[in-house]
Scaffold this active site. Structure first.
Site, PDB file in Angstrom:
ATOM      1  N   ASP A   9       0.860  -1.175   0.000  1.00 41.58           N
ATOM      2  CA  ASP A   9       0.000   0.000   0.000  1.00 41.58           C
ATOM      3  C   ASP A   9       0.901   1.232   0.000  1.00 41.58           C
ATOM      4  OD1 ASP A   9      -2.384   1.635   0.471  1.00 41.58           O
ATOM      5  OD2 ASP A   9      -1.622   1.819   2.521  1.00 41.58           O
ATOM      6  N   ASP A  11      -0.190   5.128   0.886  1.00 42.63           N
ATOM      7  CA  ASP A  11      -0.426   6.095   1.966  1.00 42.63           C
ATOM      8  C   ASP A  11      -0.660   5.363   3.282  1.00 42.63           C
ATOM      9  OD1 ASP A  11      -0.364   7.621  -0.267  1.00 42.63           O
ATOM     10  OD2 ASP A  11      -2.419   8.357  -0.143  1.00 42.63           O
ATOM     11  N   ASP A  17      -0.007   9.194   5.596  1.00 42.64           N
ATOM     12  CA  ASP A  17      -1.344   9.408   5.043  1.00 42.64           C
ATOM     13  C   ASP A  17      -1.893  10.722   5.586  1.00 42.64           C
ATOM     14  OD1 ASP A  17      -3.872   9.334   4.053  1.00 42.64           O
ATOM     15  OD2 ASP A  17      -4.407   7.376   4.873  1.00 42.64           O
ATOM     16  N   GLY A  19      -4.183  12.301   4.025  1.00 41.08           N
ATOM     17  CA  GLY A  19      -5.524  12.425   3.463  1.00 41.08           C
ATOM     18  C   GLY A  19      -5.470  13.004   2.066  1.00 41.08           C
ATOM     19  N   TYR A  20      -5.744  12.168   1.072  1.00 44.93           N
ATOM     20  CA  TYR A  20      -5.722  12.584  -0.319  1.00 44.93           C
ATOM     21  C   TYR A  20      -4.397  13.263  -0.690  1.00 44.93           C
ATOM     22  CZ  TYR A  20     -10.724  11.606  -0.070  1.00 44.93           C
ATOM     23  OH  TYR A  20     -11.943  10.994   0.106  1.00 44.93           O
ATOM     24  N   ASN A  52      -5.256   2.618  -3.703  1.00 37.71           N
ATOM     25  CA  ASN A  52      -6.529   3.252  -4.062  1.00 37.71           C
ATOM     26  C   ASN A  52      -6.331   4.758  -4.097  1.00 37.71           C
ATOM     27  OD1 ASN A  52      -7.883   0.825  -4.143  1.00 37.71           O
ATOM     28  ND2 ASN A  52      -8.809   1.016  -2.123  1.00 37.71           N
ATOM     29  N   LYS A 109      -9.146  -1.810  -4.138  1.00 40.06           N
ATOM     30  CA  LYS A 109      -9.058  -2.685  -2.972  1.00 40.06           C
ATOM     31  C   LYS A 109     -10.312  -2.540  -2.122  1.00 40.06           C
ATOM     32  CE  LYS A 109      -5.144  -0.729  -1.760  1.00 40.06           C
ATOM     33  NZ  LYS A 109      -3.881  -0.355  -1.081  1.00 40.06           N
ATOM     34  N   ASP A 134      -2.086  -0.670   5.715  1.00 41.75           N
ATOM     35  CA  ASP A 134      -2.550  -0.156   7.004  1.00 41.75           C
ATOM     36  C   ASP A 134      -4.069  -0.105   7.103  1.00 41.75           C
ATOM     37  OD1 ASP A 134      -2.830   1.936   5.102  1.00 41.75           O
ATOM     38  OD2 ASP A 134      -2.795   3.433   6.708  1.00 41.75           O
TER      39      ASP A 134
END
Length: 401
Positions: A9, A11, A17, A19-20, A52, A109, A134
């Site tokens: 994965d 982020d 991560d 967020g976006y 994703n 996913k 995560d």
């Protein structure tokens, strides 16, 4: 599909991560993640990123922004001697606001799409591969394809049957320990030989590197099974004698070898012999290649040409360092299914192409330049062998090859 790989994965696993994460300025590598990927590279374990990216569907950023983030990550990884073999992302989400991406997708996913694509492109056996992430969607994708899930992050896994690690570095330590045990078991069973890493360290002088490169090329060429050279030569000699067509194909540097093959196996073999070889490189016509790639898919560029031009009894020579390129595999599979004879020139572990071809001339190296040099030599020696075999001893002695 024979080898284990690691699907990561992005982020929350490699980078923070926030967020976006859709712009380079928001990329922040998690401590130890680059070193962890470099450790997988050093062990020869293929690495794919499967992420994703619903931010595209939700209108937060575009496809180009995702690609720029990945380019930045590639550069940063390279600065520390690390790399990812394959980058995959899914821009779709059923609740998206951008019409083109507002739909469900098997690539998202926990769907299996990206894992299956990674397996096809990297020749992975997903049953012995790992998925590291995560989120529960990462674990779901692993379950969907029968891979081994590992959970990373400050929280523990929502699935009590999945092992948790604080970060990617810890998870990779676990993976490498399992991988080494599996390697040891294979070696004890006589099924695996260790491939030499080249270069294994940095060289500060070109002459020193040159000497080491020549030594590695000699070592690599010594791994070629000469019985396979004989079989390939027999296939070609018989094809030229019965006026069959020999097709060649390859991507990148291998395309240049396929094109060069057409030159040496037409002009070279014909010179001083009774043969008039018919050889076609499927890699040379850029107009046709781009038309097929644009209208159908790049995976079809060689297979589609064979469908129009090849006949039973013709020969296909596929040149592929990795042996994993989908367009090479599709061409080999179509050729064998339609009565053609097949030869593959491969490197690394040979990939699926080595198993798909009737004759595989394999060079055991992990360096693209060395593999391509060895393939070029194999191409030349096959042409010269066929040529001199159709000449008298006196003519051979008097001819410059």
């Amino acid at each position: 599909m024979t080898q284990a790989g690691v699907l990561l994965d992005r982020d929350g696993t490699i980078i923070v991560d926030h967020g976006y994460v859709g712009s380079v300025d928001r990329v922040e590598f998690i401590d130890g993640s680059i070193e962890a990927i470099a450790a997988l590279n050093a062990a020869g374990i293929p690495v794919a990123v499967v992420t994703n990216q619903a931010g595209v569907a939700r209108g937060h950023y575009g496809i180009e922004d995702v690609q720029q983030v990945h380019k930045h990550m590639i550069a940063e990884l390279a600065r520390h001697g690390a790399y990812v073999d394959l980058w995959l992302f899914c821009p779709y989400h059923p609740d998206g606001t951008v019409e083109a991406f507002a739909r469900t997708s098997a690539d998202r996913k926990p769907g299996p799409g990206m894992a299956l694509a990674a397996a096809q492109n990297l020749d992975l056996d997903l049953s012995v591969s790992w998925v590291v992430g995560d989120r529960i969607t990462d674990l779901g994708m692993a379950r969907a394809v029968g891979a081994r899930p590992l959970f990373v992050g400050p929280a523990t896994s929502p699935d009590p049957d999945v092992t948790s690690f604080p970060d990617l570095a810890s998870a990779v330590e676990f993976i490498l320990a399992e991988f080494i045990l599996a390697e040891a078991a294979e070696v004890s069973g006589g099924r695996r030989a260790e491939r030499v890493k080249f270069p294994a360290h940095r060289f500060d002088e070109a002459d020193a590197y040159g000497g080491a490169y020549v030594a590695e090329l000699a070592r690599t060429f010594a791994t070629v099974d000469l019985a396979d050279i004989r079989r390939a030569a027999d296939v070609l000699t018989q094809a030229y004698t019965r006026d069959a067509v020999v097709f060649s194909c390859g991507n990148g540097g291998s395309a240049s070898i396929a094109n060069h093959l057409q030159c040496d196996h037409v002009k070279g073999i014909r010179n001083g012999t009774d043969l008039t070889p018919r050889v076609v490189s499927l890699s040379t016509n850029v107009e046709l290649l781009t038309a097929i790639a644009n209208d159908l898919s790049y995976d079809s560029v060689f297979e589609y040409q064979l469908q129009s031009q090849a006949r039973p009894g013709d020969v296909l020579i596929a040149v592929s360092s990795s042996g994993r390129s989908p367009n090479i595999l599709r061409a080999l599979e179509w050729a064998r299914a339609h009565g053609m004879q097949t030869i593959a020139l491969t490197g690394f572990d040979g990939g699926a192409a080595r198993r798909a071809a009737a004759v595989a001339v394999h060079v055991d190296s992990g360096n693209y330049g060395v593999i391509e040099d060895a393939h070029q030599a194999c191409m030349h020696l096959l042409a010269q062998y066929v040529r001199q075999s159709r000449m008298s001893p006196d003519a051979v002695a008097a001819t410059t090859f």
